[in-house]
Scaffold this active site. Sequence first.
Site, PDB file in Angstrom:
ATOM      1  N   LEU A 120      -0.311  -2.073  -4.076  1.00  0.00           N
ATOM      2  CA  LEU A 120       0.760  -1.119  -4.370  1.00  0.00           C
ATOM      3  C   LEU A 120       1.329  -0.662  -3.035  1.00  0.00           C
ATOM      4  O   LEU A 120       0.621  -0.062  -2.226  1.00  0.00           O
ATOM      5  CB  LEU A 120       0.216   0.062  -5.172  1.00  0.00           C
ATOM      6  CG  LEU A 120       1.165   1.221  -5.464  1.00  0.00           C
ATOM      7  CD1 LEU A 120       2.387   0.746  -6.230  1.00  0.00           C
ATOM      8  CD2 LEU A 120       0.429   2.313  -6.242  1.00  0.00           C
ATOM      9  N   SER A 121       2.598  -0.959  -2.785  1.00  0.00           N
ATOM     10  CA  SER A 121       3.207  -0.674  -1.486  1.00  0.00           C
ATOM     11  C   SER A 121       3.211   0.813  -1.181  1.00  0.00           C
ATOM     12  O   SER A 121       3.199   1.659  -2.082  1.00  0.00           O
ATOM     13  CB  SER A 121       4.640  -1.200  -1.450  1.00  0.00           C
ATOM     14  OG  SER A 121       4.678  -2.596  -1.609  1.00  0.00           O
ATOM     15  N   GLN A 122       3.250   1.119   0.117  1.00  0.00           N
ATOM     16  CA  GLN A 122       3.276   2.523   0.526  1.00  0.00           C
ATOM     17  C   GLN A 122       4.566   3.175   0.046  1.00  0.00           C
ATOM     18  O   GLN A 122       5.634   2.542   0.027  1.00  0.00           O
ATOM     19  CB  GLN A 122       3.137   2.646   2.032  1.00  0.00           C
ATOM     20  CG  GLN A 122       4.258   2.042   2.837  1.00  0.00           C
ATOM     21  CD  GLN A 122       3.829   1.740   4.257  1.00  0.00           C
ATOM     22  OE1 GLN A 122       3.161   0.754   4.513  1.00  0.00           O
ATOM     23  NE2 GLN A 122       4.218   2.606   5.175  1.00  0.00           N
TER      24      GLN A 122
END
Length: 235
Positions: free
Chosen positions: A85-87
């Site tokens: 899950l991307s920042q």
Amino acid sequence: MSWFKRTASPVTPTVDLEARRAEREALVSAIARRMALDRSLGLPALSDRVADALRAIPRELFTPPGVAARAYRDDVLPLAAGQTLSQPSLVALMTELLRLQPGDRVLEIGVGSGYQTALLAHLGATVFGLEVIADLAQAAERRLAALGLKGVTVRVGDGHAGWPEAAPFDAILAACAAPMVPPALVAQLRPGGRLLLPVGPAQGPQQLCLVEKGLDGAVRERPLLAVAFVPMVTR
């Protein structure tokens, strides 16, 4: 091929949207400060519309239980099957770069947990989401239903091929890296549309690239910044 479709009618949310609201607000403030610093690189600031979407979507709903406590740090978080899950600051930047308007048709490649999907839907986009891992696609669909979001269709499929039956798209966003810009995605972008994806090898340097198709059909590709994403998997 598997399909999971959200209906166009609204659904009553079944999650507590007030929980951890203060943490979401603090994260939005931190993202706004970071994006303001990045203006010197020619990148956009955080708009009120995207900030409101970040406030509205509970990121903890889109994280595995073991890392939910870290949902409001500006960090990459692990998902199942080696995905991530991307920042949030990068998610916000990518959302801004699409320049979405309500009603835009968006192809999202790499739905993952569904967090980016939820933000796009909150902004009023009609989202067509592709996820190569069936378990992730099904879990994302359940989360989106729990939030009562509408205008989202998720299916299991290969991002390289796009979704030709639903094309053309006003915007295409990929949260996984391809070694080059897939020609099928460029072909499915409408004139005037924008395609955003990481380009580069799985274990090597990658660049977040913006591909713009002019009204005359001419295509321009522009690298924006160094990133690190999981690879776009071929089925």
